[in-house]
Structure formats: C-alpha cells, structure tokens
Design an enzyme around this catalytic site. Structure first.
Site, PDB file in Angstrom:
ATOM      1  N   CYS A  59       0.874  -1.128   0.026  1.00  0.00           N
ATOM      2  CA  CYS A  59       0.001   0.015   0.014  1.00  0.00           C
ATOM      3  C   CYS A  59       0.972   1.209   0.079  1.00  0.00           C
ATOM      4  CB  CYS A  59      -0.865   0.078   1.295  1.00  0.00           C
ATOM      5  SG  CYS A  59      -0.202   0.277   2.845  1.00  0.00           S
ATOM      6  N   CYS A  91       2.904  -2.763   9.046  1.00  0.00           N
ATOM      7  CA  CYS A  91       2.580  -1.673   7.886  1.00  0.00           C
ATOM      8  C   CYS A  91       1.611  -0.844   8.790  1.00  0.00           C
ATOM      9  CB  CYS A  91       1.898  -2.257   6.666  1.00  0.00           C
ATOM     10  SG  CYS A  91       1.436  -0.708   5.538  1.00  0.00           S
ATOM     11  N   CYS A  96      -1.955  -0.983   6.320  1.00  0.00           N
ATOM     12  CA  CYS A  96      -2.696  -2.224   5.714  1.00  0.00           C
ATOM     13  C   CYS A  96      -2.019  -3.576   6.724  1.00  0.00           C
ATOM     14  CB  CYS A  96      -2.431  -2.395   4.152  1.00  0.00           C
ATOM     15  SG  CYS A  96      -1.003  -3.361   4.037  1.00  0.00           S
ATOM     16  N   ASP A 146      29.098   2.045  -9.985  1.00  0.00           N
ATOM     17  CA  ASP A 146      28.861   3.208  -8.862  1.00  0.00           C
ATOM     18  C   ASP A 146      29.220   2.695  -7.419  1.00  0.00           C
ATOM     19  OD1 ASP A 146      27.739   5.304  -7.464  1.00  0.00           O
ATOM     20  OD2 ASP A 146      25.999   5.375  -8.443  1.00  0.00           O
TER      21      ASP A 146
HETATM   22 ZN   LIG Z   1       0.859  -1.790   3.714  1.00  0.00          ZN
END
Ligand SMILES: [Zn+2]
Length: 411
Positions: free
Chosen positions: A203, A216, A219, A335
């Site tokens: 999300c 999270c 979510c 790099d």
């Molecule tokens: Zn999430």
C-alpha cells in the site's frame, strides 16, 4: 524421468553439455558449468525441463546468502540420497542445466537461482520447495528493482500454489512476495539491513519496527510468526525444541542460513535431529570464509557484495586487523556511492588496510566515519603490515576473486 528415458535429442544434449564442461575445465577456464549448460540448451532448449523431471527439487533464491544456504541445504538433503547441486554459484539456467547433466540420475537437487530467473526456473524445474532469503539492493544502479522483483515473485508464486515456500519472516518484501502461497514455513534470523523495506510493497505506507516485529501502518501486512527461529547459537524448530548448531562458517547470518536449510529439509520429511549434524560438514563455500595460513598470518576471506552483506561481514569478522578491498568493475556495479549507505564505524579500533581499484573511494568513506586506515598496493604488502595472527579480508566481488587468485584459488 531418468536420463535413460529422455528423448534422444535431450540425451545427446546432456552428453555434449558434460563433455564441453569437462573440456573447459581441462583448459583451465573455471568449472565449465556455464559453457556446458549453454551448449546443452542450444541443442535442446527444453533440456533443463527434461533433466529436472522426476527429481524432487529445492530452489534457493534471494539477494544474500544463496550460495551458502544452497550448500547447507544440499548437505541436509544428503540424508535422503544423492543430491545434485550447482555449488559453484553458476545460478542461471545454463548453470542448472550443467549441474543436473553432470550429476546423472540423482533423486534430489538443490539449486541456487538468480532472483531474476526464478520465474523461468520454477516453470522448467517444477520444484517441491523454494527458499526465499531476502531482497535488498545489490548494485545501486539496480536499487529500484527490489520492489519490482518482489512483485514479479508474488505474481509467479500465486500461479504455483503446489510449491511449499520457506520464507524470511523478517523481510517485508519476502512476506509480501509469498503472500498468496498457501504453504509457507517462516524462519527468523533478524534483519540487520532494513533500508530497502521502509515502505510497504502492498500500500505504500510506512513500515514500523519494534522489538523484532514489523508492521505496515496502512494495511494488514505484518511480520508472521516464524516456525524456525535463530536463538543464541542454535535454532528453535516448530515443535519448540532447540538445536545447537555447530558450523564451520562464522556469524549469525550463517545460523540464519542453517535455519533455512533445516526448514527446507523438514519440507522433504527430514527431522532436524537428522539434518543438524550434516551442517557442520560445510566449510568454505567457493572460497568464501576460507582460511589460509601464510607467513604466520591466518587469513580469512569474507565476500561482501552489497550494503547488506557489508554489515554482515563486519559482524562476522573478529576484532583483528582487517583488509578492505573494493573494485568497481562490471560485475561489481560501476557506482561506488553505495559505500555511503554502509556504516563503517564498527571498524574503529581495528587496524584497517585498504586496497583495490577503488581504494580511494573507500578512503573518503572511512575518513568521514573517523576510521584510521592505511593504503596498501598489494596483498603481500598487506600481509607484511600486520602482526602474526588473524587477518580478516573483506572484499567485493571482483576484488575477492583477485585475492583468491593471489592465494592460489584457495578452497
Ligand atoms: Zn501496507
């Protein structure tokens, strides 16, 4: 199917592949597995599929720890019978083809797979189990691929509910990638490198972390409860029994790789009590962790190819004189600004030497971190600069190969 039952073209391709690999080895060009597999697949593009048929296969993929985990897993599955494996780290379909052609009819195979090739190799080998270790940036110019890779894996695994997954509960990218798989066995060894997983792949919200947990903020994605957990110098199994793990390989990261191998073995019906003793047979892995005695110095080689593995290497290394070597040739990524993603302060207080094509980039980085160092031109000069005893060598990919060559390709 056994190799005897394969179509004629596949049999011929298998034989040519073996011969080409043997010729290449005889010519001193490495182990020959890439050229052998390449020729075999030219003759029969379905050769990998033919060679995989009838074998019970485990695949091992992720950014870090693939080669070592593959070796440990192959040792554990050896309890059941002969195991084919690409233990030289030739981890693309040419390497898999060559490994299976060379091994003959083994009932089992454990294959290390480059992250990008996992979908193709799943289709061609129909594995029983896949171990997913982690996803972190490998080369800075590829950094944004972490989320894309997780998406690719998630889409692929959703199409293969028959495959059992052994997944890293501490890496949000892995948990999300395996989110649609019905059979997952989670392992936990902690995650030192977290900079590639602050943003939820589902999300886009922030991921919070506390006390080994993560979740999270936007979510339901969160850390699943792991069944295999690294604790002290051992591993807790799903029944809650703790097993002391004696490895010849250093560091907590290798205990995590051992936990993964035990979880894969369990998916093949092998009990931890059977598998644990096999793990101590693995010493160095393609020269990594190899120890060489030279002029009274015990030299240990640690490969660190990306920011996550530099942090792991600092953790594995003893508090001893340390040589750092950095190149920026094609296989390393051109790099070197990733050096600024790594905290070198754990090296403070150790005698630090630097070398390699890009030693001066390293010099700037160490200076910023207040780590005193000395530049040496050659490996011999490094050995002469340190007192008798342990010398830790931490190098990225081609620098590591250079040093191995200087040490007569130690194994
Ligand atoms: Zn999430």
């Amino acid at each position: 199917m056994t190799q005897g039952n394969m179509p004629l073209r596949a049999k011929v391709a298998t034989q040519v592949s073996r011969t080409a690999a043997a010729l290449s080895r005889a010519a001193g060009r490495g182990d020959g597995s890439v050229i052998g597999g390449w020729i075999g697949l030219k003759i029969d593009p379905d050769l990998l599929e033919h060679l995989a048929a009838g074998r019970a296969i485990a695949l091992v993929s992720g950014t870090n720890g693939k080669t070592t985990t593959t070796r440990l897993t192959a040792a554990a599955l050896g309890v059941l019978g002969p195991v084919a494996t690409n233990s030289f780290g030739a981890n693309m379909p040419t390497g898999h083809t060559s490994a299976l052609a060379k091994a003959g009819d083994t009932p089992y195979a454990v294959l290390e797979v480059d992250e990008h090739y996992l979908p193709q190799v799943i289709e061609e080998t129909r594995p029983r189990v896949i171990a997913l270790l982690n996803l972190s940036r490998d080369q800075l110019d590829r950094a944004k691929e972490v989320a894309m890779m997780a998406q690719l894996w998630r889409t692929t695994l959703a199409k293969h509910p028959e495959v059992a997954i052994v997944g890293n509960a501490d890496d949000p990218m892995i948990v999300w990638a395996a989110g649609n798989s019905p059979t997952v066995s989670w392992f936990s060894a902690g995650q030192r490198w977290q900079d590639d997983s602050w943003v939820c792949p589902e999300c886009g919200s922030t991921i919070e972390r506390q006390d080994g947990q993560w979740w999270c903020t936007g979510c339901p994605l969160r850390r699943p409860a792991p069944q295999w957990v690294v604790e002290d110098d051992g591993v807790l199994d799903p029944s809650g029994a703790w097993h002391l793990i004696r490895l010849q390989l250093p560091g907590r990261v290798n205990l995590g790789n051992a936990a993964t191998a035990l979880a894969v073995a369990a998916a093949f019906g092998i009990r931890p009590l059977q598998a644990v003793p096999t793990l101590s047979s693995v010493a160095s892995v393609a020269g990594r962790y190899a120890q060489v005695d030279r002029d009274g110095r015990n030299i240990r080689l640690l490969l660190a190819k990306n920011p996550a593995s530099w942090l792991e290497a600092f953790d594995m290394a003893d508090n001893a004189p340390t040589l750092l070597s950095i190149n920026a040739r094609d296989p390393d990524g051109l790099d070197t600004s990733w050096l600024f993603d790594v905290d070198f302060s754990p090296l403070r207080g150790r005698q630090v030497l630097i070398t390699g094509d890009r030693a001066y980039d390293l010099a700037v980085r160490l200076d910023v971190n207040d780590v005193p160092f000395r530049h040496v031109q050659t490996f011999g000069e490094a050995i002469a600069s340190v007192p008798p005893g342990r010398l830790e060598v931490i190098a990225n990919y081609t620098a590591f190969q250079d040093i191995r060559a200087e040490l007569d390709r130690v194994n």
